[in-house]
Scaffold this motif. Sequence first.
Motif, PDB file in Angstrom:
ATOM      1  N   GLY A 183       0.800  -1.513   0.019  1.00 51.62           N
ATOM      2  CA  GLY A 183       0.342  -0.280  -0.142  1.00 51.62           C
ATOM      3  C   GLY A 183       0.437   1.486  -0.177  1.00 51.62           C
ATOM      4  N   ARG A 184       0.050   2.505  -0.137  1.00 51.00           N
ATOM      5  CA  ARG A 184       1.538   3.845  -0.351  1.00 51.00           C
ATOM      6  C   ARG A 184       2.071   3.456   0.574  1.00 51.00           C
ATOM      7  N   ARG A 185       0.991   3.325   1.841  1.00 57.04           N
ATOM      8  CA  ARG A 185       2.133   3.606   3.356  1.00 57.04           C
ATOM      9  C   ARG A 185       2.581   2.077   4.070  1.00 57.04           C
ATOM     10  N   GLY A 242       5.064  -0.056  -0.178  1.00 62.21           N
ATOM     11  CA  GLY A 242       4.821   0.869  -1.006  1.00 62.21           C
ATOM     12  C   GLY A 242       5.185   2.277  -0.910  1.00 62.21           C
ATOM     13  N   HIS A 243       6.062   2.539  -0.044  1.00 63.75           N
ATOM     14  CA  HIS A 243       6.355   3.861  -0.155  1.00 63.75           C
ATOM     15  C   HIS A 243       7.225   3.697  -1.403  1.00 63.75           C
ATOM     16  N   GLU A 290       5.824   4.154  -4.379  1.00 65.31           N
ATOM     17  CA  GLU A 290       5.292   5.314  -3.949  1.00 65.31           C
ATOM     18  C   GLU A 290       6.513   6.500  -5.026  1.00 65.31           C
ATOM     19  N   GLN A 302       2.359   2.206  -8.916  1.00 66.51           N
ATOM     20  CA  GLN A 302       1.492   2.545  -7.937  1.00 66.51           C
ATOM     21  C   GLN A 302       0.970   0.941  -7.835  1.00 66.51           C
ATOM     22  N   SER A 311      -5.148  -1.513  -8.385  1.00 63.38           N
ATOM     23  CA  SER A 311      -4.401  -2.116  -9.727  1.00 63.38           C
ATOM     24  C   SER A 311      -4.672  -3.302 -10.614  1.00 63.38           C
TER      25      SER A 311
END
Length: 289
Positions: free
Chosen positions: A115-117, A121-122, A125, A130, A134
Amino acid sequence: MTRATRRYSAVPRWVIVLAALGACFTLLPLVAMATRVNWGDFGALITSESSVDALLLSLRTSVSATVLCVVFGVPMALVLARTSFPGQRVLRALVLLPLVLPPVIGGIALLATFGRRGLLGHTFEVLGIQIAFSTTAVVIAQTFVALPFLVVSLEGALRVAGTRYEAVASTLGARPTTVLRRITLPLVLPALLSGAVLSFARALGEFGATLTFAGSLQGVTRTLPLEIYLQRETDPDAAVALSLVLVVVAVLVVGLTLRTGSVDAGLARRPRLAVVTPARETHSAADGS
């Protein structure tokens, strides 16, 4: 053959009765679902734009997930079956954990990772990549839940096959990669194919991890199980029709798995030829010298 021999059965009658009840328990829901299908509009229900998009996306992502399962699952099964190291049992338990975890927990774990965090994932990003929500996330979720099926099938086959053919090939001078390609993989090829087919079927039916990690965007992340879930609220006839399509695909996959198992004996004999051939070549070279 005597009359007593003809009447003998290795299975008690009460076992047959319980087996029949179990078969009814499995088959009756499918029959009941088939009776609910609106056959007059069946073609229109399964060929709507959203349904076709969901089916094609499911097939594409499931094939991709199956390829990843083979790429990563074969080495994992080989390491678990052919090596010994501290913590091996713990590693095996962790690898097989997705088999018993609720899929939604797998989705949450993938979000915590990609995930974004998330843990990784960070970093993605920052690089402009991403993953969560998706099509890539769909493939990752399907691979996560389907990978243990291939590992279990292949590791069991490797342990049953033993290492005697590989040991003979090694004494004849074959390198480990050659042994793997000429002996090990042909020996367990039926199990590998069966595991790949089962992984494909599991990926095709994945729901919880996909919804949690990838969401439900038509043409991007909405697979056929997600489409069925959504249609259940708005168009029950479409949901039943699409469910029947998924059942038919599952039956075909199971049939393919059984067909793969039926050629087990023929494929299992191939490694013997691979072992004998180097020996003959060695003797021929010695005679010639």
